[in-house]
Design a protein around this motif. Structure first.
Motif, short mmCIF file in Angstrom:
data_model
loop_
_atom_site.label_atom_id
_atom_site.label_comp_id
_atom_site.label_asym_id
_atom_site.label_seq_id
_atom_site.Cartn_x
_atom_site.Cartn_y
_atom_site.Cartn_z
N HIS A 193 0.93 -1.08 0.01
CA HIS A 193 -0.51 0.54 0.84
C HIS A 193 0.23 1.38 0.00
O HIS A 193 1.72 1.33 1.05
N PRO A 194 1.01 1.76 -0.93
CA PRO A 194 2.16 2.99 -0.99
C PRO A 194 1.50 4.17 -0.48
O PRO A 194 2.62 5.26 -0.40
N GLY A 195 0.32 3.98 0.02
CA GLY A 195 0.16 5.63 0.73
C GLY A 195 0.65 5.09 2.15
O GLY A 195 0.72 6.10 2.90
N GLU A 196 1.13 4.10 2.49
CA GLU A 196 1.77 3.38 4.21
C GLU A 196 3.28 3.27 3.30
O GLU A 196 3.74 2.49 3.52
N PRO A 197 4.50 4.27 3.27
CA PRO A 197 5.24 4.57 2.52
C PRO A 197 6.78 4.50 3.74
O PRO A 197 7.69 4.25 3.57
N ASP A 198 6.30 4.07 5.37
CA ASP A 198 7.38 3.52 6.27
C ASP A 198 8.03 2.95 5.66
O ASP A 198 9.36 2.63 6.50
N GLY A 199 8.03 1.47 4.85
CA GLY A 199 8.96 1.04 5.29
C GLY A 199 9.82 0.88 4.30
O GLY A 199 11.04 0.31 3.74
N ILE A 200 9.35 1.29 3.31
CA ILE A 200 10.26 1.89 1.75
C ILE A 200 11.53 2.60 2.22
O ILE A 200 12.95 2.34 1.91
N ASP A 201 10.63 3.85 3.56
CA ASP A 201 12.19 4.47 3.39
C ASP A 201 13.57 3.96 4.54
O ASP A 201 14.15 4.28 5.04
N ALA A 202 12.49 3.19 5.79
CA ALA A 202 12.84 2.66 6.81
C ALA A 202 13.97 1.27 6.21
O ALA A 202 14.67 1.08 6.45
N THR A 203 13.78 0.47 5.18
CA THR A 203 14.58 0.25 4.35
C THR A 203 15.66 0.33 3.28
O THR A 203 16.99 -0.40 3.38
#
Length: 570
Positions: free
Chosen positions: A93-103
């Motif tokens: 769900h790209p509206g929930e990008p926390d993991g994208i930046d954290a990873t």
């Protein structure tokens, strides 16, 4: 020699001195990387560090490839030669990008050795799963969310919610994920998210996959050893972990239940292959920088636990398969076990209901100036309510090519029949089912399905498939091929053609045939007459009577409502 050594050392030094900050780190804590920035960052890491490799792993609905980023301290990226493997999924769900930046930060820190380096674990991550959703960048679709300033959209380019597509695989994303998953064969899986729902003090909540679905041995290890130790490690970092607050439109003060992740969801799917799964859910109303930090820390905790306990994880995963033997009972349906309750010291906010300034009707509110800690009940255990006996093998006719493709995609071992042969099988007939009235992820799905069974000798053709249940994917087979299972292929409409009759009769012709059928079958005629005497509506409806005779005759098509996947018992 010294010249080359100097060049090597100086190059490594230069890499370490480069600016490896991410988009998130270069901003004010409220910016998230674009898709292009994310992919460029990983390519830069791949070029600079031998411990990192960046790969294309299959096409998605966006037309762009799914990517996989890998870290190996030993620079060994052979999936078959790893002690342990952990797979992280981001941007479903790209509206929930926390993991994208954290990873992005995580892999940078692994490459630069800024954190403890896993010696026994291959760390793998999908940078962005829903690529076209991330490309559909906006600032408004997450109306309840506190940052970042811009983000992606929940649906993909075909408007599928990809976290409902793992078992039915309507999208290329799902099919590429499944190929990737079976290539990596992870021991541990994380799917990073952001929550919706109630307000409370926690930044971090977590869906620890329903342990009962893992099986007794693996489930007990997961619930009683692995997850509690990971929670303790997070608490050492001053981060509280609470079970995902599955409450919408009400206060959580009265308690809540464990989220049930059936196989349509990411961790429900990975559970079918004995992979230990977590869904980190940061709280939507907390500052973005805090959400990224807690997501990062949970990933580090998961990696460290896996790296330390890889031998136990491997041992229990292998032993767990012993539970699923031919003739054993397998649970198809679950419900909350209300007799088993634990109590959480829940940190929430006082709230209640007051008149809405918009409608004048009561509305829910929380008062952040009135935090509280109180014990509330948590129902974290499920009990099975329906079982099926595990068959020796299934038989799937080659005509069901769509099903066969999905089974192959999921590494299911199948043996083609080499010549025409007849043998006894258990046959299901769909007895009852209900169908959803509203579209759900491209389907009008079935539920409350029941079947009747009979044993019959059938002839199968060369090219049809026998599928043994003695294999790693046994739970996948049971959850997809048993029509009564919640997320079965039948309930996802893959077999809807059997629900429609293809042949019929002209009444004026069949009237005479029906009369002859009853005259030649006294027992059937007696049953017919009894039904007319006991069923008033039937007695007054000539069409129903004619159809009843047709249905009990040799002319009635055997394919109608007969489920075209067959079971061979031990």
């Amino acid at each position: 020699m010294f010249k080359y050594l100097f060049c090597f050392v100086s190059t490594a030094f230069c890499f370490a001195q480069q600016n490896w900050n991410t988009t998130f780190e270069n901003g004010n804590g409220n910016q998230s990387a674009t898709y292009e920035e994310c992919i460029a960052f990983y390519k830069k890491l791949d070029a600079a560090f031998e411990t990192i490799t960046f790969q294309e792993m299959g096409i998605t609905d966006s037309g762009k490839p799914l990517h996989l980023i890998l870290f190996s301290a030993a620079k060994n990226f052979d999936y078959t030669k790893q002690k342990a493997k952990i797979l992280i999924n981001n941007g479903i769900h790209p509206g929930e990008p926390d993991g994208i930046d954290a990873t992005m930060i995580l892999f940078r820190d692994l490459a630069l050795q800024k954190i403890a380096i896993p010696k026994n674990t291959l760390v793998a991550a999908i940078p962005v799963y829903n690529i076209d959703g991330m490309l559909n960048r906006n600032s408004y679709s997450r109306a309840n969310q506190n940052g970042p300033e811009a983000y992606g959209f929940r649906g993909n380019g075909r408007n599928y919610d990809l976290n409902r597509d793992f078992i039915k695989s309507d999208t290329r994303n799902s099919r590429s994920f499944q190929a990737l998953f079976h290539l990596v064969q992870p021991d541990v899986f994380l799917d990073n998210h952001v929550s919706n729902g109630a307000d409370y003090q926690y930044t971090f909540t977590c869906i620890a996959t329903q342990h009962e679905r893992l099986g007794e041995k693996l489930g007990n290890f997961f619930k009683n050893e692995m997850y509690p130790e990971m929670v303790k490690d997070m608490q050492k970092k001053k981060i509280d972990v609470i079970p995902y607050v599955n409450i919408h439109g009400a206060k959580p003060d009265l308690g809540y239940e464990q989220f049930t992740d059936t196989p349509r969801y990411a961790t429900g799917y990975t559970t079918l292959f004995n992979t230990l799964g977590f869904v980190p859910e940061t709280h939507m109303l907390k500052p973005y920088k805090d959400r990224v930090k807690t997501t990062y820390e949970f990933m580090v905790t998961a990696i460290n636990y896996t790296d330390t306990n890889w031998e136990k994880i491997k041992q229990v995963r292998k032993a767990n398969l012993e539970e699923y033997k031919v003739g054993n009972q397998y649970p198809l349906h679950w419900e909350i076990d209300s007799t088993k309750v634990s109590y959480i010291d829940f940190k929430g906010y006082e709230g209640g209901y007051k008149p809405s300034e918009l409608s004048g009707k009561d509305r829910l509110f929380y008062d952040r100036n009135k935090p509280f800690t109180k014990k509330i009940p948590f129902y974290g255990n499920y009990k099975p309510t329906k079982f099926v006996t595990i068959p020796k093998y299934y038989v799937v006719p080659q005509s069901q090519w769509q099903i066969i493709e999905l089974l192959k995609l999921n590494a299911i071992e199948m043996t083609p029949i080499t010549q025409n042969e007849s043998f006894e099988v258990e046959i299901y007939t769909i007895a009852t089912y209900q169908t959803g009235k509203n579209a759900y992820e491209g389907h009008y799905g079935h539920y409350n399905t029941t079947v009747t069974k009979n044993i019959e000798k059938m002839e199968f053709r060369a090219g049809d498939y026998k599928i043994s249940t003695n294999q790693l994917g046994i739970k996948y087979l049971l959850e997809t091929l048993e029509p009564e299972a919640v997320d079965s292929y039948f309930n996802w409409n893959f077999f809807d053609t059997i629900l429609q009759q293809k042949e019929g009769y002209s009444s004026y012709v069949f009237e005479d045939v029906a009369k002859q059928i009853l005259e030649e079958n006294p027992t059937l005629k007696q049953e017919f007459e009894t039904k007319k005497q006991t069923d008033k509506a039937f007695a007054e409806n000539g069409n129903d009577q004619l159809y009843w005779v047709y249905k009990h005759s040799k002319y009635f098509e055997k394919e109608f409502m007969r489920y075209p996947v067959y079971r061979v018992l031990e």
